[in-house]
Scaffold this motif. Structure first.
Motif, mmCIF file in Angstrom:
data_model
loop_
_atom_site.group_PDB
_atom_site.id
_atom_site.type_symbol
_atom_site.label_atom_id
_atom_site.label_comp_id
_atom_site.label_asym_id
_atom_site.label_seq_id
_atom_site.Cartn_x
_atom_site.Cartn_y
_atom_site.Cartn_z
ATOM 1 N N GLU A 175 0.844 -1.158 0.068
ATOM 2 C CA GLU A 175 0.114 0.001 -0.135
ATOM 3 C C GLU A 175 0.661 1.471 0.447
ATOM 4 O O GLU A 175 0.565 2.646 -1.114
ATOM 5 C CB GLU A 175 -0.912 0.276 1.583
ATOM 6 C CG GLU A 175 -2.086 1.395 1.095
ATOM 7 C CD GLU A 175 -2.556 0.851 0.115
ATOM 8 O OE1 GLU A 175 -3.342 2.605 -0.092
ATOM 9 O OE2 GLU A 175 -3.398 0.568 -1.261
ATOM 10 N N ASP A 176 2.027 1.203 0.805
ATOM 11 C CA ASP A 176 2.418 2.347 0.948
ATOM 12 C C ASP A 176 3.284 2.753 -0.495
ATOM 13 O O ASP A 176 3.553 3.605 -1.117
ATOM 14 C CB ASP A 176 3.875 2.123 2.016
ATOM 15 C CG ASP A 176 4.848 3.429 2.139
ATOM 16 O OD1 ASP A 176 4.657 3.844 2.858
ATOM 17 O OD2 ASP A 176 6.188 3.600 2.079
ATOM 18 N N TRP A 178 2.043 1.489 -3.579
ATOM 19 C CA TRP A 178 1.183 1.891 -4.193
ATOM 20 C C TRP A 178 0.848 3.497 -4.145
ATOM 21 O O TRP A 178 0.873 3.889 -5.342
ATOM 22 C CB TRP A 178 -0.198 1.164 -4.517
ATOM 23 C CG TRP A 178 -1.326 1.441 -5.287
ATOM 24 C CD1 TRP A 178 -2.210 2.562 -4.231
ATOM 25 C CD2 TRP A 178 -1.253 1.842 -6.281
ATOM 26 N NE1 TRP A 178 -3.054 2.776 -4.920
ATOM 27 C CE2 TRP A 178 -2.767 2.454 -6.916
ATOM 28 C CE3 TRP A 178 -0.491 1.161 -7.284
ATOM 29 C CZ2 TRP A 178 -3.305 2.586 -7.895
ATOM 30 C CZ3 TRP A 178 -1.565 1.886 -8.658
ATOM 31 C CH2 TRP A 178 -2.233 2.435 -8.980
ATOM 32 N N GLN A 179 1.208 4.596 -2.961
ATOM 33 C CA GLN A 179 0.694 5.577 -2.614
ATOM 34 C C GLN A 179 1.905 6.637 -3.529
ATOM 35 O O GLN A 179 1.606 7.455 -4.044
ATOM 36 C CB GLN A 179 0.778 5.523 -1.244
ATOM 37 C CG GLN A 179 -0.970 5.350 -0.904
ATOM 38 C CD GLN A 179 -1.737 5.742 -1.457
ATOM 39 O OE1 GLN A 179 -1.672 6.699 -1.375
ATOM 40 N NE2 GLN A 179 -2.922 5.534 -0.886
ATOM 41 N N LYS A 180 3.508 6.050 -2.897
ATOM 42 C CA LYS A 180 4.561 6.681 -3.634
ATOM 43 C C LYS A 180 4.511 6.880 -5.306
ATOM 44 O O LYS A 180 4.370 7.829 -5.432
ATOM 45 C CB LYS A 180 5.565 5.875 -3.036
ATOM 46 C CG LYS A 180 7.051 6.582 -3.752
ATOM 47 C CD LYS A 180 7.319 7.763 -3.461
ATOM 48 C CE LYS A 180 9.319 8.604 -3.875
ATOM 49 N NZ LYS A 180 8.852 8.738 -2.436
ATOM 50 N N SER A 182 1.531 6.615 -7.315
ATOM 51 C CA SER A 182 0.595 6.920 -6.887
ATOM 52 C C SER A 182 1.051 8.955 -7.212
ATOM 53 O O SER A 182 0.372 9.312 -8.832
ATOM 54 C CB SER A 182 -1.033 6.551 -6.358
ATOM 55 O OG SER A 182 -0.708 5.325 -6.409
#
Length: 358
Positions: A175-176, A178-180, A182
């Motif tokens: 998730e981390d 993916w946030q980076k 995105s």
């Protein structure tokens, strides 16, 4: 260029190793080093402790730490000197893998994000991932507060994800990542993301990744779409992009795309080669006019293959109108227009063989 400074640094390190191999007194070695650091009008010993600490043996490191600790405790020390010796002591403790002493010196002075990175690394070397994660999160918090303008660390985010994965918290690491990705899609953030996506789920994630890339800035989008072999999406974006926007991109970005698309999408390849040539002549980079001519010739060839002769003629008129005074460029460009571009000329080897035969 800094090469001489690196040479001097290597000399110091080799000198330290030679003294150690000769079994000479560590205190004398350290005293001489500190004397050189004190009397250095050219700055060759700036942050020398970082490299020297890596070659000093245990006795040398202990002596180095003792001498610098005495300097830190001096009452007449100036602020910049205090910071210098404090950082030197941290480097020594890191080289010694002395976690406890490193924590103490940070408590006495200040804790920086780069300190958290080093402390986390020391914890990992002791197989203490939970403690390492605590230090990483402290460093991230300090970075996010934005109150310090030095001692930053670009590794903390990556370390956090790696540690989470080691602790069996792969979902959080994914998730981390993916946030980076995105927020900042690019080659590096994509590689980080793919590290945490299970192989069996990569196909499912591909659609989400492409959705982000489609709206990303053009430069990283081109590189990623080439990497993912998504030529259709890449071509769609490039056809919608203005010539001026393409000319603003680095040739490291557009040249690989032009070469990749020359056979399957000659119209887009022509557009890219045109932008590469225009970028050079607009910037008046006379050293690279030969490269510009080569790009214009390839643009002409791609326009012909794509049956877009009118687009080539528009390019010719645009170049003539804007650059007719560039006497070191225009004769070569007019030869391309006449069908006598650089590729039609004999190579150096061909000319040499012809001379040999004579």
């Amino acid at each position: 260029s800094g090469n001489f400074g690196m040479f001097v640094e290597n000399l110091f390190c080799s000198w330290v190793e030679a003294r150690q191999n000769a079994d000479l007194a560590p205190r004398e070695t350290v005293d001489m080093l500190l004397a050189w650091i004190d009397d250095d009008p050219y700055g060759f010993t700036y942050q020398l402790e970082r490299s020297v600490s890596k070659v000093l043996n245990v006795k040398g490191l202990n002596e180095f730490a003792r001498s610098i600790r005495l300097r830190l405790e001096a009452t007449n020390i100036k602020d910049h000197q205090h910071r210098q010796w404090r950082d030197a002591l941290k480097n020594i403790y890191a080289a010694k893998h002395d976690l406890e002493s490193y924590i103490l010196i940070c408590a006495e002075t200040e804790l920086l994000p780069v300190d958290c990175e080093i402390l986390a690394g020391l914890c990992l070397s002791r197989r203490q991932p939970k403690e390492a994660l605590e230090w990483v999160e402290k460093g991230v918090k300090i970075e996010n507060d934005g109150q310090l303008f030095r001692g930053s660390s670009y590794k903390l985010d990556d370390m956090r994800r790696d540690i989470l994965a080691k602790l069996g918290r792969s979902g959080e690491a994914l998730e981390d990542a993916w946030q980076k990705f995105s927020g900042h899609p690019g080659e590096y953030s994509y590689q980080e993301l793919m590290k945490y996506i299970p192989k069996r789920k990569q196909i499912d994630w591909n659609a989400r990744i492409l959705k982000i890339i489609k709206t990303a800035d053009l430069a990283p989008a081109i590189k990623l779409l080439l990497k993912l072999k998504e030529e259709n999406i890449l071509v769609g974006r490039l056809r919608e992009t203005s010539d001026s926007s393409l000319e603003a991109l680095s040739h490291y970005t557009t040249k690989p795309a032009a070469e990749k698309l020359s056979k399957s999408y000659p119209d887009v390849a022509a557009k890219l080669h045109r932008s590469l040539g225009m970028r050079i002549v607009n910037a008046k980079k006379s050293k690279y006019y030969d490269a510009a001519l080569s790009h214009f010739e390839q643009a002409q060839q791609c326009y012909e293959i794509a049956d877009l002769e009118s687009a080539w003629l528009d390019t010719v008129e645009a170049v003539r109108a804007a650059h007719y005074r560039k006497y070191s460029f225009m004769p070569g460009f007019e030869e391309i227009v006449a069908g006598k571009g650089p590729s039609t000329r004999p190579s150096f080897l061909e000319r040499a063989k012809e001379r040999w035969q004579k």
